[in-house]
Design a protein around this motif. Sequence first.
Motif, short mmCIF file in Angstrom:
data_model
loop_
_atom_site.label_atom_id
_atom_site.label_comp_id
_atom_site.label_asym_id
_atom_site.label_seq_id
_atom_site.Cartn_x
_atom_site.Cartn_y
_atom_site.Cartn_z
N GLN A 96 -8.00 17.43 -10.56
CA GLN A 96 -8.65 16.18 -11.17
C GLN A 96 -10.08 15.99 -10.24
O GLN A 96 -11.01 15.37 -10.80
N LEU A 97 -9.98 15.63 -8.83
CA LEU A 97 -10.92 15.42 -8.13
C LEU A 97 -12.19 16.39 -8.35
O LEU A 97 -13.44 16.14 -8.75
N PHE A 137 -13.58 15.97 -11.90
CA PHE A 137 -14.60 14.78 -11.95
C PHE A 137 -15.74 14.81 -11.50
O PHE A 137 -16.88 14.43 -11.91
N TRP A 193 -8.43 10.80 -13.72
CA TRP A 193 -8.86 10.26 -12.28
C TRP A 193 -8.05 9.18 -11.83
O TRP A 193 -7.31 9.01 -10.85
#
Length: 368
Positions: A315-316, A319, A336
């Motif tokens: 996810q990090l 994003f 996020w």
Amino acid sequence: MPRWDIFCTVIDNYGDIAVTWRLARQLVAEHGINVRLWVDDLHPLAALYPGIDSGALRQTLCGVEVCLWPADFPDVEIADVVIEAFACDIPDNYIAAMAASAVKPRWINLEYLSAEDWVAGCHRLPSPHPRLPLVKHFFFPGFTPDTGGLLREHGLIDRRRAFQASATAQREFWTQLGISPDPAACKISLFGYENPALPALLQAWVDNPTPICCVLPDSRLSPQVSAFFGENKPWQRGNLTMHRLSFLDQDSYDQLLWACDMNFVRGEDSFVRALWAGQPFIWHIYPQADNAHHAKLNAFLALYQRGLNSGSAVQLTSFWHCWNQLPSGTLNWQAWQSTYPQLKYHHEAWVEQLIQQADLAINLVKDQ
Ligand code: TRH
């Protein structure tokens, strides 16, 4: 008292002078060094530190002698240590004076920050002058003990933790800014370069199930935010309330990072300050020609994700990639948010390891 000269040219934005001014202040305050800071344009420094007179040829602030670097550089006494920040090419007559001196000053090229692997191998490498009896040394900031480290003032993390533990200090800070955030709101600071991903992010905040209080100090993002809200004042839509501020002084900006739940930062210095702020953050890296910054971004991500569970790491990365216009990214705000608790825990643990390393000013002083 040892005398150091730091030379800085302002290329664009604030980063070059932000780093050198921070370093100069720290060398004076913590190492008792006599520092002269030569800058070719004082206007960005006046934004970071409003006490600066941007027209003055010489002034002393926080113990640092700040000098305007004129095109026609005067003959001055050379220092014991000479730092050229970011390969800025110090004046020819100053170099000639260094070469003529019986005791040669230590000459350092302070480089930009990068987490890439090659940095450790290049840190402290000598670079002999092609004609003169002088040797310049590279000094690379970095995230590992075999690099020059990161700027971090003594006691900074304790001050930040005390601020975050004190409801009163935070309330006073928000009052100074003229903002009274909804206690239920997620507080976000927003600083960056122009960004095509911004409108979608703002819309996600508008649609967020809970309130979002976003603080926008003036930056290259401000016109985009303005365009999003149009004529509507105040800037409030759905669950998003946006507070536009003028550019803060450097110390107040630190407190803003401490006071928010998450920070959007950019470049070099605000990026490092977001690390020390102890909150999850999103980095807009300084864009370079040929996308050279992509490798730099991924190198930091690889280091930063060590110890983070794989779902949160995905996810990090996604994003951050989208925020930096890498095609592999998706701006999934809900994802996020759902990974935020893991990111927060991980961030503080990661920073805890980082602060075990010596800071950049100590490493520079030890290097002499
Ligand atoms: O201004 P920047 O984009 O600087 C960049 C980078 O340093 C980049 O590496 C360099 O090559 C390029 O300049 C020339 O971003 P940076 O580095 O985060 O510097 C911003 C500084 O401004 C930082 O010290 C934080 C400070 N700041 C304030 O003091 N008040 C504010 O309100 C804001 C938003 C920032």
